[in-house]
Design a protein around this motif. Structure first.
Motif, PDB file in Angstrom:
ATOM      1  N   LEU A 139     -78.296   8.808 -26.242  1.00  0.00           N
ATOM      2  CA  LEU A 139     -79.390   8.727 -25.373  1.00  0.00           C
ATOM      3  C   LEU A 139     -79.035   9.230 -23.985  1.00  0.00           C
ATOM      4  CD1 LEU A 139     -82.142   8.354 -25.866  1.00  0.00           C
ATOM      5  CD2 LEU A 139     -81.913   5.944 -25.206  1.00  0.00           C
ATOM      6  N   TRP A 140     -77.708   8.673 -23.499  1.00  0.00           N
ATOM      7  CA  TRP A 140     -77.618   9.053 -22.311  1.00  0.00           C
ATOM      8  C   TRP A 140     -77.280  10.726 -21.997  1.00  0.00           C
ATOM      9  CZ3 TRP A 140     -76.432   8.813 -17.146  1.00  0.00           C
ATOM     10  CH2 TRP A 140     -75.320   9.395 -16.581  1.00  0.00           C
ATOM     11  N   LEU A 141     -76.935  11.314 -23.113  1.00  0.00           N
ATOM     12  CA  LEU A 141     -76.453  12.797 -22.854  1.00  0.00           C
ATOM     13  C   LEU A 141     -78.119  13.456 -22.939  1.00  0.00           C
ATOM     14  CD1 LEU A 141     -73.781  13.089 -25.815  1.00  0.00           C
ATOM     15  CD2 LEU A 141     -73.680  13.383 -23.092  1.00  0.00           C
ATOM     16  N   LEU A 142     -79.081  12.795 -23.373  1.00  0.00           N
ATOM     17  CA  LEU A 142     -80.328  13.485 -23.173  1.00  0.00           C
ATOM     18  C   LEU A 142     -80.816  13.086 -21.750  1.00  0.00           C
ATOM     19  CD1 LEU A 142     -82.286  12.999 -26.619  1.00  0.00           C
ATOM     20  CD2 LEU A 142     -80.668  14.718 -25.946  1.00  0.00           C
ATOM     21  N   TYR A 143     -80.709  11.958 -21.392  1.00  0.00           N
ATOM     22  CA  TYR A 143     -81.418  11.596 -20.147  1.00  0.00           C
ATOM     23  C   TYR A 143     -80.361  11.739 -18.915  1.00  0.00           C
ATOM     24  CZ  TYR A 143     -85.658   9.675 -22.236  1.00  0.00           C
ATOM     25  OH  TYR A 143     -86.909   9.759 -22.923  1.00  0.00           O
ATOM     26  N   GLN A 144     -79.343  12.247 -18.865  1.00  0.00           N
ATOM     27  CA  GLN A 144     -78.203  12.242 -17.682  1.00  0.00           C
ATOM     28  C   GLN A 144     -78.832  12.506 -16.787  1.00  0.00           C
ATOM     29  OE1 GLN A 144     -74.524  14.176 -18.902  1.00  0.00           O
ATOM     30  NE2 GLN A 144     -73.904  14.091 -17.111  1.00  0.00           N
ATOM     31  N   GLN A 145     -79.417  14.031 -16.726  1.00  0.00           N
ATOM     32  CA  GLN A 145     -79.889  14.607 -15.222  1.00  0.00           C
ATOM     33  C   GLN A 145     -81.019  13.495 -14.799  1.00  0.00           C
ATOM     34  OE1 GLN A 145     -82.269  18.134 -15.649  1.00  0.00           O
ATOM     35  NE2 GLN A 145     -81.752  18.800 -13.676  1.00  0.00           N
ATOM     36  N   LYS A 146     -82.009  12.996 -15.623  1.00  0.00           N
ATOM     37  CA  LYS A 146     -82.970  12.166 -14.884  1.00  0.00           C
ATOM     38  C   LYS A 146     -82.129  10.791 -14.239  1.00  0.00           C
ATOM     39  CE  LYS A 146     -87.226   9.800 -16.142  1.00  0.00           C
ATOM     40  NZ  LYS A 146     -88.477   9.738 -17.053  1.00  0.00           N
ATOM     41  N   LEU A 147     -81.405  10.260 -15.129  1.00  0.00           N
ATOM     42  CA  LEU A 147     -80.563   9.011 -14.365  1.00  0.00           C
ATOM     43  C   LEU A 147     -79.691   9.508 -13.357  1.00  0.00           C
ATOM     44  CD1 LEU A 147     -81.561   7.713 -17.113  1.00  0.00           C
ATOM     45  CD2 LEU A 147     -79.558   6.507 -17.158  1.00  0.00           C
ATOM     46  N   GLU A 148     -79.093  10.662 -13.254  1.00  0.00           N
ATOM     47  CA  GLU A 148     -78.422  10.937 -11.941  1.00  0.00           C
ATOM     48  C   GLU A 148     -79.249  11.233 -10.976  1.00  0.00           C
ATOM     49  OE1 GLU A 148     -75.887  14.206 -13.623  1.00  0.00           O
ATOM     50  OE2 GLU A 148     -74.406  13.001 -14.219  1.00  0.00           O
ATOM     51  N   ARG A 161     -65.771   9.533 -22.400  1.00  0.00           N
ATOM     52  CA  ARG A 161     -66.320   9.095 -23.808  1.00  0.00           C
ATOM     53  C   ARG A 161     -67.615  10.030 -23.980  1.00  0.00           C
ATOM     54  NH1 ARG A 161     -63.992   5.097 -26.440  1.00  0.00           N
ATOM     55  NH2 ARG A 161     -62.588   3.702 -25.296  1.00  0.00           N
ATOM     56  N   ALA A 162     -68.473  10.110 -22.899  1.00  0.00           N
ATOM     57  CA  ALA A 162     -69.783  10.794 -23.164  1.00  0.00           C
ATOM     58  C   ALA A 162     -69.286  12.266 -23.368  1.00  0.00           C
ATOM     59  CB  ALA A 162     -70.411  10.831 -21.882  1.00  0.00           C
ATOM     60  N   ASP A 163     -68.276  12.921 -22.467  1.00  0.00           N
ATOM     61  CA  ASP A 163     -67.924  14.263 -22.750  1.00  0.00           C
ATOM     62  C   ASP A 163     -67.187  14.537 -24.256  1.00  0.00           C
ATOM     63  OD1 ASP A 163     -68.531  14.768 -20.357  1.00  0.00           O
ATOM     64  OD2 ASP A 163     -66.579  14.717 -19.523  1.00  0.00           O
ATOM     65  N   VAL A 164     -66.352  13.677 -24.802  1.00  0.00           N
ATOM     66  CA  VAL A 164     -65.726  13.692 -26.006  1.00  0.00           C
ATOM     67  C   VAL A 164     -67.001  13.516 -27.146  1.00  0.00           C
ATOM     68  CG1 VAL A 164     -64.383  12.635 -27.680  1.00  0.00           C
ATOM     69  CG2 VAL A 164     -63.453  12.787 -25.353  1.00  0.00           C
ATOM     70  N   LEU A 165     -67.900  12.730 -26.859  1.00  0.00           N
ATOM     71  CA  LEU A 165     -68.929  12.708 -27.763  1.00  0.00           C
ATOM     72  C   LEU A 165     -69.692  13.784 -27.925  1.00  0.00           C
ATOM     73  CD1 LEU A 165     -70.516  10.849 -29.758  1.00  0.00           C
ATOM     74  CD2 LEU A 165     -71.721   9.859 -27.886  1.00  0.00           C
ATOM     75  N   HIS A 166     -70.040  14.395 -26.676  1.00  0.00           N
ATOM     76  CA  HIS A 166     -71.003  15.615 -26.537  1.00  0.00           C
ATOM     77  C   HIS A 166     -70.056  16.829 -27.601  1.00  0.00           C
ATOM     78  CE1 HIS A 166     -72.991  19.213 -24.886  1.00  0.00           C
ATOM     79  NE2 HIS A 166     -73.889  18.380 -25.080  1.00  0.00           N
ATOM     80  N   ALA A 167     -69.078  16.879 -27.412  1.00  0.00           N
ATOM     81  CA  ALA A 167     -68.160  17.812 -28.038  1.00  0.00           C
ATOM     82  C   ALA A 167     -68.023  17.739 -29.497  1.00  0.00           C
ATOM     83  CB  ALA A 167     -66.736  18.201 -27.528  1.00  0.00           C
ATOM     84  N   ALA A 168     -67.939  16.426 -29.823  1.00  0.00           N
ATOM     85  CA  ALA A 168     -68.029  16.212 -31.192  1.00  0.00           C
ATOM     86  C   ALA A 168     -69.123  15.979 -32.073  1.00  0.00           C
ATOM     87  CB  ALA A 168     -67.516  14.606 -31.288  1.00  0.00           C
TER      88      ALA A 168
END
Length: 230
Positions: A139-148, A161-168
């Motif tokens: 869910l963070w990967l979808l909302y990352q820009q908004k939260l940043e 972990r988020a980077d690894v998860l996105h690739a996987a």
């Protein structure tokens, strides 16, 4: 010049395809006749394929339509929950520190849409502990820009972990996208392809103005015009 590991990869791909066409007994005889290092390579490749199949079957099992309502729409969070249960993805979030995850959950519940927040809470209760953390990172990967933009940043080792998860998750999504159309499940297929696109582009919606602007900017950077339906 061909690097040695590239030649090995080519051999493995060719040999694995050849063996797959044989009967089980023939396949085992062929494998037994190989040198030890080649047998080990074939075994490792087979385990990799089996892991991929387990991921695909997990997602399909989660998204299979209810016979009572086969045309029910499938929300994005339901697709993320299905991905979070995959054997190759679940441990990525499951091994994160709870103290790093709690502030992220609070921030997401504050800034994501009310619908996504409600769906996340429902899915969270139904998932095993490891998958819950992975769902949160998806869910963070979808909302990352908004939260940043709201000045929130991940804590501890969550960025890695988020980077690894996105690739996987991208790799798993490609396999699921190849399998889903064969099921003839219309709504799950549409929902999965939509969610995969959102994950790929870091957007939480295909309709929200900030996401449309982000997509337009990404297309413009590639020299492409934003598509317009007539």
């Amino acid at each position: 010049r061909v690097e040695p590991h590239m030649a090995d990869d080519d051999w493995l791909a060719t040999e694995f395809s050849r063996l797959a066409a044989l009967s089980p007994k023939q396949r085992q005889r062929e494998i037994d006749a190989l040198p030890a290092d080649k047998r080990a390579a074939i075994k490792a490749q087979n385990q990799k394929v089996q892991r991929g199949l387990r991921d695909v079957n997990t997602v399909l099992g989660c998204l299979e339509p209810d016979e009572a309502d086969p045309d029910a729409s499938v929300p994005t969070v339901a697709v993320l929950a299905a991905l979070s249960c995959c054997p190759s993805l679940s441990p990525i979030g499951g091994e994160a520190e709870p103290d790093d995850l709690q502030p992220l959950e609070a921030a997401l519940m504050e800034h994501c849409s009310e619908e996504d927040a409600a769906l996340y809470r429902d899915a969270h209760e139904a998932l095993p502990p490891a998958a819950r953390a992975t769902l949160l990172l998806l869910l963070w990967l979808l909302y990352q820009q908004k939260l940043e933009e709201a000045k929130y940043s991940l804590r501890g080792d969550l960025p890695e972990r988020a980077d690894v998860l996105h690739a996987a998750a991208t790799r798993v999504a490609a396999k699921v996208q190849a399998a889903l159309p064969q099921t003839l499940w219309v709504q799950p297929t549409l929902a999965f392809f939509r969610t995969a696109a959102l994950l790929s582009n870091g957007c939480y919606s295909g309709d929200a103005p900030p996401c449309r602007a982000r997509m337009a900017a990404m297309l413009a950077a590639d020299g492409l015009a934003y598509p317009r339906l007539r």
